[in-house]
Each structure stands twice: as structure tokens, then as C-alpha cells.
Enzyme design. Structure first.
Site, PDB file in Angstrom:
ATOM      1  N   SER A  49       0.638  -1.298  -0.130  1.00 52.50           N
ATOM      2  CA  SER A  49       0.075  -0.201  -0.024  1.00 52.50           C
ATOM      3  C   SER A  49       0.837   1.420   0.154  1.00 52.50           C
ATOM      4  CB  SER A  49      -1.060  -0.023   1.178  1.00 52.50           C
ATOM      5  OG  SER A  49      -1.931   0.931   1.034  1.00 52.50           O
ATOM      6  N   HIS A  50       0.759   2.210   1.071  1.00 51.80           N
ATOM      7  CA  HIS A  50       1.306   3.457   1.273  1.00 51.80           C
ATOM      8  C   HIS A  50       2.544   3.242   1.749  1.00 51.80           C
ATOM      9  CE1 HIS A  50      -0.525   2.297   4.752  1.00 51.80           C
ATOM     10  NE2 HIS A  50       0.069   3.372   5.425  1.00 51.80           N
TER      11      HIS A  50
ATOM     12  N   ASP B 199      -2.131   6.662  -3.465  1.00 46.06           N
ATOM     13  CA  ASP B 199      -1.046   5.909  -2.763  1.00 46.06           C
ATOM     14  C   ASP B 199      -0.399   4.749  -3.646  1.00 46.06           C
ATOM     15  OD1 ASP B 199      -3.170   4.132  -2.567  1.00 46.06           O
ATOM     16  OD2 ASP B 199      -2.506   3.478  -0.731  1.00 46.06           O
TER      17      ASP B 199
ATOM     18  N   ASP C 263      -1.012   1.608  -3.895  1.00 42.46           N
ATOM     19  CA  ASP C 263      -1.935   0.586  -4.697  1.00 42.46           C
ATOM     20  C   ASP C 263      -3.113   1.031  -5.155  1.00 42.46           C
ATOM     21  OD1 ASP C 263      -2.663   0.892  -2.081  1.00 42.46           O
ATOM     22  OD2 ASP C 263      -3.581  -1.030  -2.078  1.00 42.46           O
TER      23      ASP C 263
ATOM     24  N   ARG D  72      -6.145   4.772  -1.579  1.00 42.43           N
ATOM     25  CA  ARG D  72      -6.341   5.872  -1.010  1.00 42.43           C
ATOM     26  C   ARG D  72      -6.171   7.170  -1.573  1.00 42.43           C
ATOM     27  NH1 ARG D  72      -3.188   4.938   4.978  1.00 42.43           N
ATOM     28  NH2 ARG D  72      -3.573   2.620   4.907  1.00 42.43           N
TER      29      ARG D  72
END
Length: 544
Positions: A113-114, A278, A280, A283
Site C-alpha cells: 500500500s502506502h 497511494d 496501490d 487511498r
């Protein structure tokens, strides 16, 4: 077809966090590490043989290698078909979209993710179930239990496939279809929003937008949607080429890490609208000209304006928010006469509510919003939602937010992150708070009187499952709150998150800078948690 059964030994650290298993790349590169976890997923599932698996990731370092390994393991374990994104890339929202569109059995998402990428960065993997959402706790707990007892895994001996060429190839008896990364997701977005109105807004020379993809997965999607389909000028999307190390940046869309966009939006001659996503793509951060919209306010404003968007024209069934997210959405729900559900942090907790038709919009303070169109949070969906509202209302971002505050009141809100705290010290802080807060009712701290203190527990209204110890809360009689929580998304040490919220209904008092408005609560939080003493930090690492 030659299937190898490889002898292995368990790793003790494969317990998924709030969104899958995340570790440093070097951990995943250990012999058998990724294979053990993938086999644990397959061993936990029942009845998948012959069915379809969706596979894709955010393109970070190790994504391609992991994709090839998982394809060969899927072939050895009896899957019938795998839909894999071109280049091994699919955003997390796109994985959910594809699972639902093609009625796949489930999907595997490769992303941290982030978190930062690159050879010295992080990698991650999670399993999504047939509704397109992250596996619920009972599934992730079963996967973890299996990982602790695994003794072997199965993998096909075969050459790597060409992930860049669209079409279907055979891997043993497995059909592997390399699909276009963007098409299915873009079609879904066009079915939800008024693209004609958004296009009129974006081709208007008086309106300017900046979309920062942070060299992460949404670059391809943003170029296709905003510049190709909706007619925004070339250059509207910046940092739009996905890179394995995200260009050396931190792909987290907040005021600290999306600093290039912040400088543009708060500089001279700023665009009218700015957004970032972000690593992936699940967000989002929303900005107006020299104006930041908190994720909590964004959820509330989307809900209040939902009828302006075609997909939500008939109204919302309900709203759901994570417990640390501000109570701004609760006030909108009350005005609309619908329920607002408070869940633990983690998108998996929204799945049952969405499937049962109890909620339509969901959101988390950690820059995540989404709806019942998929079962993940969705960064570009949120951006399109805002553009649809702007196109209809013909007002600036700031005007829309301030009018919202005038109607519903302003929830001053901030999150203070203390990153890289020694795990023992972080656990001591939370343990001491759990013991302290039930004794605080009636005590006064400056002008605040404690109404309650607890460790949040959630009972799912659909399946009645219970999740305990989801965050320490201190609530005050005026509606203000302080929440303490350890994050489940980091890979080094512990991250302490402190959430601060106060409510202001008087319009003339809604103009303060949040850190000023929350100053007393910040001091109380430090006093209650002994934050400086136990973390050794004078200031948070990140303030959002």
C-alpha cells in the site's frame, strides 16, 4: 506437467495485519518465505479447484518475481484460471472490480500500500474473497494458523510467462489470461459518474486540476481516465509513470509525503483542484486552492452530496466509518435519517455491511473512502466523486467545505503518528492506557470532563463476530475525543497513532488552524499516554 512438492519449515512471523502480510522486501526474498504464505492461503480455502483467481499488484520491487511464483503455485494447486494484470499490475480497487465482474473465487493483491518500495523497501500480500473484499479475520487467522504448521508447498516446474503480452497462455493445465490493467475499472467508473459533466468541467480553460500519482499504480489509470477519456490537458497527471521504488518517494497521499502536490496547491496561481493517490491506488488526498480537505470531512461531504452523482441519486442505505475517523459523517447520517456504523480500522470490517445492504458509503481517516461499487477503498473513485460534485455545484472546494461546516458544524481533527517506536515501549504505553482509562470518568483536564474511557470492541451487526482491543478511547462531555492505537501496517518497530477531535458549531469559531484548536487535547493526550516519555519523541513523525 511436473509438480514439485517442496519440503519447508514454518516461519513464525506470518501473521497478517489490518491489510495482509507486510514485511521488508528482504524478508519476502528469503528461501520459501513467499511460497509458505501462498500455500497457507490455498490450504485454508475450500472448493477453489477449477475456479478463477485474480492476481495483480502495485508494481513495486519484487512484484514481477512474486507474480511468476504465484502463477506456478496456482497451477500446481488446481486453480482453473488466473486473470493477471498486464505487467503483473492491478490497483487494489481494480482487483476488487475484476473479482466481482468475472465472479472469481477470490484474488491475491501484491502490495504494501502506502509503504515505501524498492530493494530496501516493503512488500506485501493479501487474499481477497469472492465479494472482492479483504479476507475477514476468521480467514486471516486460519491462514496464520496454517502458516505455523506448514511442512511443504506445491509449485509447477515451468518457464516464466510473458506478463506484458495480452491474451491467454497455458501454464500446465492452468489458463493464465493477461488482461488490460485499466479497462474493466474504467468501465465501472463510467457507469457510476456523470462523465459528460466532468468532461465539461475539465475542458473548461478556467478550471485546472493536478493529479499526483506519486509514481505509483494509479498513473496508468489516471492518464487513461482524466487525460484520454475526460479530456483534461496533458500534464494534468504528474508523477504518472509507475516505478518499482516510487521514484524514491513515499507513496502515502498526505500533507507530508505528497509534498510536491502540496507545494503546487498552496503556491501562487494554484490549480482549482488537486488530488493524490497511494502505492496501490486505494487511498486519496483532496485539496482545493490553498485548502486541505481532511479525509473525515471528505467522507461526510460525499455523503451529503451523494444525490448529485448518478450512481447514488436514489440516496444512501447507510454510512460506515472506522472508529478513529471523526464523527462528521454521523451528523450527515442523522440529518439524512440513515444509520452510521462505527467499525474497527481495516476495510475488511465494511464488507458485511456492504453485502447486507446496510451501508453505501464507507470511509477511514487514513485517506480511504469507497462505496458498494467494490469491496475496497478506492482512490480514483473518490477523485471522480469530488469532480462530479464540483461540476454540478460550480463552486470551489473551499466554498463547498465551508458551507458544509455552516450546516453541520466543524469537526476539528488531527492524527499524530509516532513512527518507528520500539515495540516494547509502544506496547507498554497501550497497556498502561488500557488500565487507566476505565478509571477516568468524571475527571477534569483543563476545561474537559471525561465522559467515558474504554478499549473499543466491535460486534458485527451481520454475522455477530466480535473484535476486541481495537483502540483506546477517551471521550469528553462536549463530544471531544482522543483515541490511541497501534498501527498494523508498518514493518519496522511500531507506529503509535493518536487521533484528536473536537466539535465546533459556531461559524465564527470555525476558522482556526486545527493544531491550534486542538492544542489542549494534544497536551492531555501526552499527559494520559506519557507519549514523550515512552516514545522518546518530542514531536510526531507525521501530522495529518
Amino acid at each position: 506437467m511436473n509438480i514439485r512438492i517442496v519440503t519447508t519449515q514454518p516461519f513464525c512471523d506470518q501473521k497478517p495485519g489490518t491489510s495482509g502480510l507486510r514485511k521488508q522486501v528482504s524478508v519476502f526474498q528469503q528461501l520459501h518465505y513467499l511460497e509458505n504464505f501462498v500455500q497457507s492461503i490455498f490450504d485454508t480455502l475450500e472448493g477453489y479447484q477449477g475456479h478463477t483467481l485474480v492476481l495483480g499488484g502495485d508494481g513495486r520491487y519484487y512484484n514481477r518475481q512474486a507474480t511468476q511464483i504465484i502463477l506456478k503455485m496456482a497451477a500446481a494447486n488446481g486453480w482453473g484460471r488466473v486473470l493477471v494484470g498486464q505487467g503483473g499490475i492491478l490497483s487494489t480497487p481494480a482487483v476488487s472490480c475484476v473479482i466481482r465482474k468475472y465472479q472469481a473465487f477470490g484474488g491475491i493483491v501484491l502490495s504494501a500500500s502506502h509503504n515505501p518500495g524498492g530493494p530496501k523497501g516493503d512488500f506485501g500480500i493479501k487474499y481477497n474473497i469472492g465479494n472482492g473484499g479483504p479476507a475477514p479475520e476468521k480467514v486471516t487467522e486460519a491462514i496464520y494458523a496454517r502458516s505455523r504448521g506448514i511442512t511443504s508447498y506445491k509449485i509447477l516446474e515451468a518457464n516464466d510467462i510473458d506478463l506484458d503480452r495480452l491474451g491467454t497462455v497455458q501454464l500446465g493445465v492452468l489458463d493464465v489470461e493477461v488482461i488490460d490493467t485499466v479497462t474493466d475499472y474504467a468501465q465501472l467508473m463510467e457507469s457510476l459518474f456523470d462523465f459528460e459533466k466532468i468532461q465539461q468541467l475539465l475542458i473548461n480553460s478556467r478550471f485546472r486540476m493536478c493529479m499526483d500519482s506519486l509514481h505509483a499504480v494509479t498513473g496508468s489509470y489516471a492518464h487513461r481516465l482524466f487525460e484520454d477519456r475526460l479530456g483534461a490537458p496533458l500534464g494534468t497527471v504528474c508523477n504518472g509513470t509507475p516505478l518499482e521504488d516510487f521514484g524514491g518517494g513515499h507513496p502515502d497521499p498526505n500533507l507530508v509525503y505528497a509534498h510536491d502536490l502540496v507545494e503546487v496547491m498552496f503556491g501562487k496561481d494554484a490549480p482549482d483542484f488537486g488530488a493524490a493517490s497511494d502505492g496501490d491506488g486505494d487511498r486519496n488526498m483532496i485539496l482545493g486552492r490553498q485548502f486541505f480537505v481532511t479525509p473525515s470531512d471528505s467522507l461526510a461531504i460525499l455523503a451529503a452530496n451523494a444525490k448529485l452523482v448518478p450512481a447514488y441519486h436514489d440516496g444512501l442505505a447507510g454510512i460506515a466509518r472506522s472508529m478513529p475517523t471523526s464523527q462528521a459523517a454521523d451528523r450527515v447520517a442523522a440529518a439524512l435519517g440513515i444509520d452510521c456504523y462505527e467499525t474497527p480500522t481495516g476495510w475488511k470490517f465494511f464488507g458485511n455491511l456492504l453485502d447486507a445492504g446496510k451501508a453505501t458509503l464507507c470511509g477511514e481517516e487514513s485517506f480511504g473512502t469507497g462505496s458498494n461499487h467494490i469491496r475496497e477503498k478506492d482512490g480514483l473513485w473518490a477523485v471522480l466523486f469530488w469532480l462530479n460534485i464540483l461540476a454540478v455545484r460550480q463552486q470551489s472546494v473551499e466554498q463547498i467545505v465551508r458551507e458544509h461546516w455552516q450546516i453541520y458544524g466543524r469537526h476539528y481533527y488531527a492524527r499524530h503518528d509516532y513512527e518507528g517506536v520500539h515495540s516494547d515501549r509502544a506496547q507498554t504505553l497501550i497497556t498502561q492506557l488500557r488500565q487507566l482509562v476505565p478509571t477516568l470518568k468524571g475527571q477534569r483536564y483543563q476545561s474537559y470532563e471525561v465522559e467515558y474511557g474504554d478499549d473499543f470492541s466491535y460486534t458485527d451487526p451481520v454475522d455477530h463476530s466480535i473484535s476486541n482491543q481495537q483502540g483506546v478511547r477517551v471521550g469528553f462531555t462536549d463530544g471531544s475525543r482522543i483515541v490511541f492505537r497501534l498501527s498494523g501496517t508498518g514493518t519496522q518497530g511500531a507506529t503509535l497513532r493518536v487521533y484528536l477531535e473536537s466539535y465546533e458549531s459556531t461559524v465564527v469559531k470555525q476558522q482556526l488552524e486545527p493544531q491550534v484548536a486542538l492544542a489542549d487535547l494534544i497536551g492531555i493526550a501526552d499527559q494520559l499516554g506519557q507519549i514523550r516519555t515512552l516514545t522518546g519523541m518530542a514531536q510526531p513523525t507525521v501530522i495529518t
